[in-house]
Write a protein that holds these residues in place. Structure first.
Motif, PDB file in Angstrom:
ATOM      1  N   ALA A  94     -11.305 -35.889  46.703  1.00 42.53           N
ATOM      2  CA  ALA A  94     -10.863 -37.285  46.643  1.00 42.53           C
ATOM      3  C   ALA A  94     -11.997 -38.204  46.180  1.00 42.53           C
ATOM      4  CB  ALA A  94     -10.348 -37.725  48.008  1.00 42.53           C
ATOM      5  N   ILE A  95     -13.213 -37.941  46.655  1.00 45.13           N
ATOM      6  CA  ILE A  95     -14.364 -38.767  46.261  1.00 45.13           C
ATOM      7  C   ILE A  95     -14.692 -38.579  44.782  1.00 45.13           C
ATOM      8  CG2 ILE A  95     -16.872 -39.036  46.553  1.00 45.13           C
ATOM      9  CD1 ILE A  95     -16.408 -38.365  49.549  1.00 45.13           C
ATOM     10  N   ASN A  96     -14.711 -37.325  44.332  1.00 47.19           N
ATOM     11  CA  ASN A  96     -15.139 -37.024  42.959  1.00 47.19           C
ATOM     12  C   ASN A  96     -14.081 -37.310  41.903  1.00 47.19           C
ATOM     13  OD1 ASN A  96     -17.714 -36.157  43.749  1.00 47.19           O
ATOM     14  ND2 ASN A  96     -16.941 -34.122  44.240  1.00 47.19           N
ATOM     15  N   ASN A  97     -12.827 -37.431  42.320  1.00 47.09           N
ATOM     16  CA  ASN A  97     -11.765 -37.637  41.341  1.00 47.09           C
ATOM     17  C   ASN A  97     -11.075 -38.983  41.493  1.00 47.09           C
ATOM     18  OD1 ASN A  97     -11.812 -35.046  39.881  1.00 47.09           O
ATOM     19  ND2 ASN A  97     -11.396 -34.223  41.916  1.00 47.09           N
ATOM     20  N   VAL A  98     -11.813 -39.948  42.020  1.00 43.68           N
ATOM     21  CA  VAL A  98     -11.254 -41.291  42.150  1.00 43.68           C
ATOM     22  C   VAL A  98     -11.043 -41.896  40.760  1.00 43.68           C
ATOM     23  CG1 VAL A  98     -13.497 -42.468  42.267  1.00 43.68           C
ATOM     24  CG2 VAL A  98     -11.506 -43.474  43.376  1.00 43.68           C
ATOM     25  N   GLN A  99      -9.995 -42.693  40.629  1.00 42.20           N
ATOM     26  CA  GLN A  99      -9.722 -43.358  39.348  1.00 42.20           C
ATOM     27  C   GLN A  99     -10.862 -44.320  39.046  1.00 42.20           C
ATOM     28  OE1 GLN A  99      -5.819 -45.043  39.250  1.00 42.20           O
ATOM     29  NE2 GLN A  99      -6.001 -45.781  37.169  1.00 42.20           N
ATOM     30  N   LYS A 100     -11.435 -44.216  37.855  1.00 44.39           N
ATOM     31  CA  LYS A 100     -12.634 -44.994  37.514  1.00 44.39           C
ATOM     32  C   LYS A 100     -12.326 -46.454  37.161  1.00 44.39           C
ATOM     33  CE  LYS A 100     -15.546 -41.428  37.646  1.00 44.39           C
ATOM     34  NZ  LYS A 100     -14.757 -40.407  38.282  1.00 44.39           N
ATOM     35  N   GLU A 101     -11.158 -46.703  36.595  1.00 43.87           N
ATOM     36  CA  GLU A 101     -10.780 -48.078  36.267  1.00 43.87           C
ATOM     37  C   GLU A 101      -9.278 -48.183  36.081  1.00 43.87           C
ATOM     38  OE1 GLU A 101     -11.484 -48.916  31.712  1.00 43.87           O
ATOM     39  OE2 GLU A 101     -13.347 -48.187  32.611  1.00 43.87           O
ATOM     40  N   ARG A 112      -9.410 -56.224  34.714  1.00 43.76           N
ATOM     41  CA  ARG A 112      -9.771 -54.809  34.704  1.00 43.76           C
ATOM     42  C   ARG A 112     -10.635 -54.528  35.925  1.00 43.76           C
ATOM     43  NH1 ARG A 112      -7.264 -50.692  32.738  1.00 43.76           N
ATOM     44  NH2 ARG A 112      -8.585 -48.983  32.104  1.00 43.76           N
ATOM     45  N   VAL A 113     -10.229 -53.552  36.729  1.00 50.79           N
ATOM     46  CA  VAL A 113     -10.977 -53.170  37.923  1.00 50.79           C
ATOM     47  C   VAL A 113     -11.765 -51.915  37.598  1.00 50.79           C
ATOM     48  CG1 VAL A 113     -10.824 -52.550  40.357  1.00 50.79           C
ATOM     49  CG2 VAL A 113      -9.120 -54.090  39.352  1.00 50.79           C
ATOM     50  N   HIS A 114     -13.088 -51.985  37.783  1.00 50.23           N
ATOM     51  CA  HIS A 114     -13.968 -50.854  37.479  1.00 50.23           C
ATOM     52  C   HIS A 114     -14.561 -50.303  38.764  1.00 50.23           C
ATOM     53  CE1 HIS A 114     -14.039 -51.804  33.156  1.00 50.23           C
ATOM     54  NE2 HIS A 114     -14.058 -53.063  33.550  1.00 50.23           N
ATOM     55  N   LYS A 115     -14.773 -49.002  38.783  1.00 44.08           N
ATOM     56  CA  LYS A 115     -15.522 -48.396  39.889  1.00 44.08           C
ATOM     57  C   LYS A 115     -16.938 -48.957  39.828  1.00 44.08           C
ATOM     58  CE  LYS A 115     -17.292 -44.078  41.628  1.00 44.08           C
ATOM     59  NZ  LYS A 115     -18.189 -43.077  41.103  1.00 44.08           N
ATOM     60  N   ARG A 116     -17.422 -49.461  40.949  1.00 40.54           N
ATOM     61  CA  ARG A 116     -18.750 -50.066  40.981  1.00 40.54           C
ATOM     62  C   ARG A 116     -19.723 -49.151  41.705  1.00 40.54           C
ATOM     63  NH1 ARG A 116     -19.263 -55.321  40.196  1.00 40.54           N
ATOM     64  NH2 ARG A 116     -20.618 -55.676  41.988  1.00 40.54           N
ATOM     65  N   SER A 117     -20.972 -49.216  41.298  1.00 37.85           N
ATOM     66  CA  SER A 117     -22.015 -48.429  41.944  1.00 37.85           C
ATOM     67  C   SER A 117     -23.037 -49.378  42.573  1.00 37.85           C
ATOM     68  CB  SER A 117     -22.698 -47.506  40.922  1.00 37.85           C
ATOM     69  OG  SER A 117     -23.204 -48.268  39.851  1.00 37.85           O
ATOM     70  N   VAL A 118     -23.939 -48.836  43.352  1.00 33.83           N
ATOM     71  CA  VAL A 118     -24.960 -49.653  44.010  1.00 33.83           C
ATOM     72  C   VAL A 118     -25.775 -50.384  42.947  1.00 33.83           C
ATOM     73  CG1 VAL A 118     -26.983 -49.611  45.502  1.00 33.83           C
ATOM     74  CG2 VAL A 118     -25.055 -48.082  45.971  1.00 33.83           C
ATOM     75  N   GLY A 119     -25.925 -51.687  43.112  1.00 36.73           N
ATOM     76  CA  GLY A 119     -26.700 -52.481  42.164  1.00 36.73           C
ATOM     77  C   GLY A 119     -25.951 -52.842  40.891  1.00 36.73           C
TER      78      GLY A 119
END
Length: 201
Positions: A94-101, A112-119
């Motif tokens: 589930a963590i590795n295959n989350v929809q990216k956008e 547009r909703v994007h997967k965000r990372s730290v920083g």
């Protein structure tokens, strides 16, 4: 353990019928707090007054604690009073295959909703709204319109109607269905009146 496919709502439903039986009080007052205390000590979780920790070691420990909490405790299904459990492989899948956008809304109001990372320096979307709060019928549309009128708000997270046609939307009754349909119509109307007909809800 290996598995053939990612879990979906149908698999969750099946597990929610067969999982370990418990009560809401036991879950809320015993299972989760006891595990949280155990994990706080195990991973030395002390935010030192920070609401969102920025220390990388602390963030890593917080992730490990959350992962272990899900693995050991599972998810409590309030409809069946049973616990839905996942394997470690299923959680990682589930963590590795989350929809990216993905896109919320339509036309010029779409965001547009994007997967965000730290920083991440990209501006996050702002979801405004009464978020599940009970609202009277006569105030339902004005309240949602007030959010749609705010330029900073990208999408609406709606409240719920306390009554529909003067009747409470009792679960599993026709009024529940009517309330859901009425809420959607009124929120769409509120967004349109605010000049944002394609706003995501």
């Amino acid at each position: 353990m290996t598995f053939a496919r990612s879990l979906d709502c149908f698999e969750f439903y099946e597990r929610a019928k067969k999982g370990e039986k418990t009560t809401q009080d036991d879950w809320d007052l015993m299972t989760i707090p006891m595990k949280a205390m155990e994990l706080k000590q195990k991973y030395n979780l002390d935010f030192k007054g920070e609401f969102v920790p920025t220390d990388k070691d602390m963030m890593e420990n917080l992730f490990k604690a959350g992962f272990e909490m899900l693995l050991d405790c599972g998810i409590f299904c309030t409809d069946t009073s049973r616990v839905v459990k996942y394997t470690e492989d299923e959680i990682w899948d589930a963590i590795n295959n989350v929809q990216k956008e993905f896109t919320l809304g339509t036309g010029r109001d779409a965001v547009r909703v994007h997967k965000r990372s730290v920083g991440d320096r990209r501006k996050p979307i702002v979801q405004g709204g009464p978020t599940g709060s009970p609202i009277s019928e006569n105030m339902f549309m004005p309240v949602h319109m007030s959010y749609a009128l705010e330029k900073e708000v990208d999408t609406i997270v709606n409240g719920v109607m306390m009554t529909v046609r003067g009747k409470p939307p009792i679960p599993k009754s026709p009024y529940e269905v009517l309330a859901a349909k009425t809420e959607t119509r009124l929120i769409k109307n509120a967004a349109a009146m605010a000049g944002r007909p394609g706003m995501g809800i």
